[in-house]
Write a protein that holds these residues in place. Structure first.
Motif, PDB file in Angstrom:
ATOM      1  N   ARG A   1       0.832  -1.200   0.000  1.00  9.78           N
ATOM      2  CA  ARG A   1       0.000   0.000   0.000  1.00  9.78           C
ATOM      3  C   ARG A   1       0.870   1.255   0.000  1.00  9.78           C
ATOM      4  N   THR A   2       0.360   2.276  -0.657  1.00  3.08           N
ATOM      5  CA  THR A   2       1.075   3.545  -0.697  1.00  3.08           C
ATOM      6  C   THR A   2       1.336   4.078   0.703  1.00  3.08           C
ATOM      7  N   GLU A   3       0.382   3.896   1.601  1.00  4.34           N
ATOM      8  CA  GLU A   3       0.567   4.424   2.954  1.00  4.34           C
ATOM      9  C   GLU A   3       1.675   3.713   3.719  1.00  4.34           C
ATOM     10  N   ASP A   4       2.112   2.543   3.243  1.00  2.00           N
ATOM     11  CA  ASP A   4       3.211   1.832   3.894  1.00  2.00           C
ATOM     12  C   ASP A   4       4.578   2.223   3.346  1.00  2.00           C
ATOM     13  N   ASP A   5       4.689   2.376   2.030  1.00  2.00           N
ATOM     14  CA  ASP A   5       6.016   2.577   1.435  1.00  2.00           C
ATOM     15  C   ASP A   5       6.149   3.836   0.588  1.00  2.00           C
ATOM     16  N   GLY A   6       5.057   4.581   0.401  1.00  2.00           N
ATOM     17  CA  GLY A   6       5.127   5.818  -0.362  1.00  2.00           C
ATOM     18  C   GLY A   6       5.081   5.659  -1.858  1.00  2.00           C
ATOM     19  N   VAL A   7       5.132   4.437  -2.366  1.00  2.00           N
ATOM     20  CA  VAL A   7       5.103   4.193  -3.802  1.00  2.00           C
ATOM     21  C   VAL A   7       3.671   4.354  -4.304  1.00  2.00           C
ATOM     22  N   PRO A   8       3.458   5.037  -5.422  1.00  2.21           N
ATOM     23  CA  PRO A   8       2.084   5.235  -5.906  1.00  2.21           C
ATOM     24  C   PRO A   8       1.419   3.905  -6.259  1.00  2.21           C
ATOM     25  N   GLY A   9       0.099   3.869  -6.040  1.00  2.00           N
ATOM     26  CA  GLY A   9      -0.657   2.663  -6.348  1.00  2.00           C
ATOM     27  C   GLY A   9      -0.447   1.569  -5.324  1.00  2.00           C
ATOM     28  N   ASP A  10      -1.339   0.599  -5.333  1.00  8.38           N
ATOM     29  CA  ASP A  10      -1.222  -0.578  -4.481  1.00  8.38           C
ATOM     30  C   ASP A  10      -0.953  -1.789  -5.370  1.00  8.38           C
ATOM     31  N   VAL A  11      -0.406  -2.839  -4.773  1.00  4.76           N
ATOM     32  CA  VAL A  11      -0.178  -4.092  -5.497  1.00  4.76           C
ATOM     33  C   VAL A  11      -0.618  -5.248  -4.617  1.00  4.76           C
ATOM     34  N   HIS A  12      -1.552  -6.021  -5.115  1.00  8.48           N
ATOM     35  CA  HIS A  12      -1.998  -7.213  -4.394  1.00  8.48           C
ATOM     36  C   HIS A  12      -1.179  -8.404  -4.890  1.00  8.48           C
ATOM     37  N   VAL A  13      -0.544  -9.119  -3.962  1.00  3.64           N
ATOM     38  CA  VAL A  13       0.333 -10.237  -4.310  1.00  3.64           C
ATOM     39  C   VAL A  13      -0.172 -11.508  -3.656  1.00  3.64           C
ATOM     40  N   GLN A  14      -0.270 -12.553  -4.455  1.00  4.09           N
ATOM     41  CA  GLN A  14      -0.530 -13.894  -3.948  1.00  4.09           C
ATOM     42  C   GLN A  14       0.728 -14.724  -4.182  1.00  4.09           C
ATOM     43  N   LEU A  15       1.264 -15.290  -3.113  1.00  6.40           N
ATOM     44  CA  LEU A  15       2.515 -16.048  -3.155  1.00  6.40           C
ATOM     45  C   LEU A  15       2.232 -17.513  -2.870  1.00  6.40           C
ATOM     46  N   HIS A  16       2.685 -18.367  -3.783  1.00  5.59           N
ATOM     47  CA  HIS A  16       2.466 -19.807  -3.629  1.00  5.59           C
ATOM     48  C   HIS A  16       3.822 -20.487  -3.473  1.00  5.59           C
ATOM     49  N   LEU A  17       3.999 -21.210  -2.364  1.00  4.55           N
ATOM     50  CA  LEU A  17       5.219 -21.957  -2.107  1.00  4.55           C
ATOM     51  C   LEU A  17       4.900 -23.438  -2.133  1.00  4.55           C
ATOM     52  N   GLN A  18       5.717 -24.204  -2.863  1.00  5.14           N
ATOM     53  CA  GLN A  18       5.455 -25.639  -2.970  1.00  5.14           C
ATOM     54  C   GLN A  18       6.766 -26.405  -3.033  1.00  5.14           C
ATOM     55  N   VAL A  19       6.827 -27.507  -2.276  1.00  7.93           N
ATOM     56  CA  VAL A  19       7.964 -28.420  -2.305  1.00  7.93           C
ATOM     57  C   VAL A  19       7.609 -29.561  -3.247  1.00  7.93           C
ATOM     58  N   THR A  20       8.504 -29.837  -4.197  1.00  8.87           N
ATOM     59  CA  THR A  20       8.212 -30.827  -5.227  1.00  8.87           C
ATOM     60  C   THR A  20       9.025 -32.102  -5.023  1.00  8.87           C
ATOM     61  N   ALA A  21       8.665 -33.130  -5.789  1.00 11.28           N
ATOM     62  CA  ALA A  21       9.277 -34.447  -5.614  1.00 11.28           C
ATOM     63  C   ALA A  21      10.756 -34.468  -5.962  1.00 11.28           C
ATOM     64  N   ASP A  22      11.212 -33.520  -6.790  1.00 12.71           N
ATOM     65  CA  ASP A  22      12.628 -33.470  -7.175  1.00 12.71           C
ATOM     66  C   ASP A  22      13.445 -32.600  -6.225  1.00 12.71           C
ATOM     67  N   ASN A  23      12.958 -32.439  -4.983  1.00 15.54           N
ATOM     68  CA  ASN A  23      13.660 -31.678  -3.947  1.00 15.54           C
ATOM     69  C   ASN A  23      13.915 -30.233  -4.364  1.00 15.54           C
ATOM     70  N   ALA A  24      12.861 -29.600  -4.835  1.00 15.71           N
ATOM     71  CA  ALA A  24      12.910 -28.182  -5.197  1.00 15.71           C
ATOM     72  C   ALA A  24      11.821 -27.436  -4.443  1.00 15.71           C
ATOM     73  N   LEU A  25      12.129 -26.188  -4.126  1.00 20.43           N
ATOM     74  CA  LEU A  25      11.138 -25.281  -3.550  1.00 20.43           C
ATOM     75  C   LEU A  25      10.777 -24.252  -4.601  1.00 20.43           C
ATOM     76  N   HIS A  26       9.511 -24.228  -4.984  1.00 15.31           N
ATOM     77  CA  HIS A  26       9.007 -23.265  -5.957  1.00 15.31           C
ATOM     78  C   HIS A  26       8.325 -22.126  -5.209  1.00 15.31           C
ATOM     79  N   MET A  27       8.747 -20.899  -5.482  1.00 15.68           N
ATOM     80  CA  MET A  27       8.106 -19.703  -4.945  1.00 15.68           C
ATOM     81  C   MET A  27       7.577 -18.913  -6.137  1.00 15.68           C
ATOM     82  N   ALA A  28       6.275 -18.952  -6.344  1.00 14.95           N
ATOM     83  CA  ALA A  28       5.665 -18.291  -7.496  1.00 14.95           C
ATOM     84  C   ALA A  28       4.646 -17.274  -7.016  1.00 14.95           C
ATOM     85  N   TRP A  29       4.642 -16.109  -7.668  1.00 10.05           N
ATOM     86  CA  TRP A  29       3.689 -15.089  -7.263  1.00 10.05           C
ATOM     87  C   TRP A  29       2.921 -14.533  -8.462  1.00 10.05           C
ATOM     88  N   MET A  30       1.705 -14.125  -8.175  1.00  4.98           N
ATOM     89  CA  MET A  30       0.888 -13.375  -9.122  1.00  4.98           C
ATOM     90  C   MET A  30       0.537 -12.055  -8.458  1.00  4.98           C
TER      91      MET A  30
END
Length: 370
Positions: free
Chosen positions: A137-166
């Motif tokens: 939010r602008t009121e938190d960091d001063g940057v114009p506009g807001d950005v809504h972020v959804q972060l998905h973390l998943q551990v996979t069978a090949d021993n990897a951690l995926h961090m993906a966001w929209m």
């Protein structure tokens, strides 16, 4: 064996929200503990080949450790990772906006109310995955506009951690530059100077006297930043160079080559869809390695010279899980991100998101045996 964390030590009402700890389990054996305070990687425990687990990420064993200790430890960094010189954000029309500062005169890692200080909402939990959300939010960091972020973390069978966001921009044109700030140590503990690093990058961003980018690009040949072939970290930081003095050590942005143009990219395992290799870290004694893949154009390499833990001053704060007292260089960060200070340099690419526009990004940490 990996240190056993207490979930209760991470549960608290903070800023009107509930903090917690979630442990994700992959069928390949990888185990990752995540706190929704700053969307932090608290523990990354990899199979040791003998039926046990070894924690290869630095972290505190309680929420209080993160509140009192190294501010960026394990966190998702945003809204803008890295420094914005003098707290200035240059807008598309050429005008300048003053942002709150928190690192001398600079706006650093999202400012004093960036994502590393925020409690993320929990949208979903599975045995191997976690979904978090946060609105910048602008009121938190001063940057114009807001950005809504959804972060998905998943551990996979090949021993990897995926961090993906929209992410979706709201209300006004805005910018976004997210990264992960986990400190890795593939040996489990001790100095990471004996680790080898390979990054498919032929150019880097030099720093000015204030440790912010000077707006140019430079070639890596003959510099401490040449990791086009695997190189020990201690060899790189021992190379005399004024840039190391300006940053206090190795803490520089490397611009990734185009996919497929480097030996590192050709030698790596199958590319995760939509990502490219940002680095290959290995530790010869343990035989462990970690690939880092991302959607970002470059990676900040930080060799951890700022790590510190002083029990006399901090009353024990700064101790790693199991009582290990960190020293400078005991962890290394590979932070895929946009060009540093990009809005303030015409030569650097920067994307302004229009209201309603969506953008996706990801970082993948894959753990291997040499």
């Amino acid at each position: 064996m990996a240190y056993t964390l207490s979930r209760e030590a991470f549960q608290r009402d903070l800023h009107g929200q509930r903090t917690d700890l979630f442990t994700l389990h992959g069928t390949g054996g990888l185990q990752v503990a995540v706190s929704n305070y700053g969307a932090r990687l608290v523990q990354v425990a990899v199979p040791d080949g003998q039926g046990g687990l070894v924690d290869v990420a630095l972290g505190y064993d309680s929420l209080q450790g993160y509140l009192d200790g190294q501010l960026s430890m394990g966190a998702l960094i945003g809204r803008w990772a890295g420094r914005l010189r003098s707290g200035t954000l240059t807008l598309p029309d050429g005008s300048h906006l003053q942002l709150p500062t928190n690192s001398g005169p600079h706006h650093h890692h999202g400012g004093p109310r960036g994502s590393r200080f925020q409690v993320f909402a929990v949208d979903g939990v599975r045995a191997d995955a976690l979904t978090l959300r946060h609105t910048f939010r602008t009121e938190d960091d001063g940057v114009p506009g807001d950005v809504h972020v959804q972060l998905h973390l998943q551990v996979t069978a090949d021993n990897a951690l995926h961090m993906a966001w929209m992410a979706q921009a709201l209300r006004a044109p805005t910018v976004l530059n997210l990264t992960g700030h986990a400190f890795f140590n593939l040996a489990g503990r001790g100095s990471t100077h004996g680790h080898s690093l390979q990054v498919p990058a032929s150019r880097y961003v030099p720093l000015a006297a204030d440790a912010c980018p000077n707006g140019a690009l430079a070639g890596v040949p003959g510099t401490p930043f040449d990791f086009r072939q695997a190189r020990r970290v201690e060899e790189a930081i021992a190379t005399p160079h004024e840039q190391l003095a300006l940053a206090g050590g190795l803490d520089h942005y490397l611009v990734l080559d185009e996919p497929g143009t480097s030996r590192a990219a050709q030698a790596a395992s199958t590319t995760p869809p939509g990502l490219r290799l940002a680095g290959l870290l290995s530790e010869p004694v343990s035989g462990r390695a970690m690939e880092v893949w991302s959607t970002a154009p470059g990676v900040q390499v930080y060799a951890g010279h700022g790590l510190k833990a002083d029990p006399a001053r901090d009353l024990g704060r700064g101790e790693g899980p199991g009582g290990w007292l960190w020293q400078p260089g005991d962890g290394i960060c590979l932070e895929p991100m946009e060009y540093p200070d990009a809005p303030n340099h015409r030569a650097f690419p920067v994307r302004w998101l229009a209201p309603g526009e969506e953008v996706q990004g990801a970082i993948v940490y894959r753990f291997l045996s040499l």
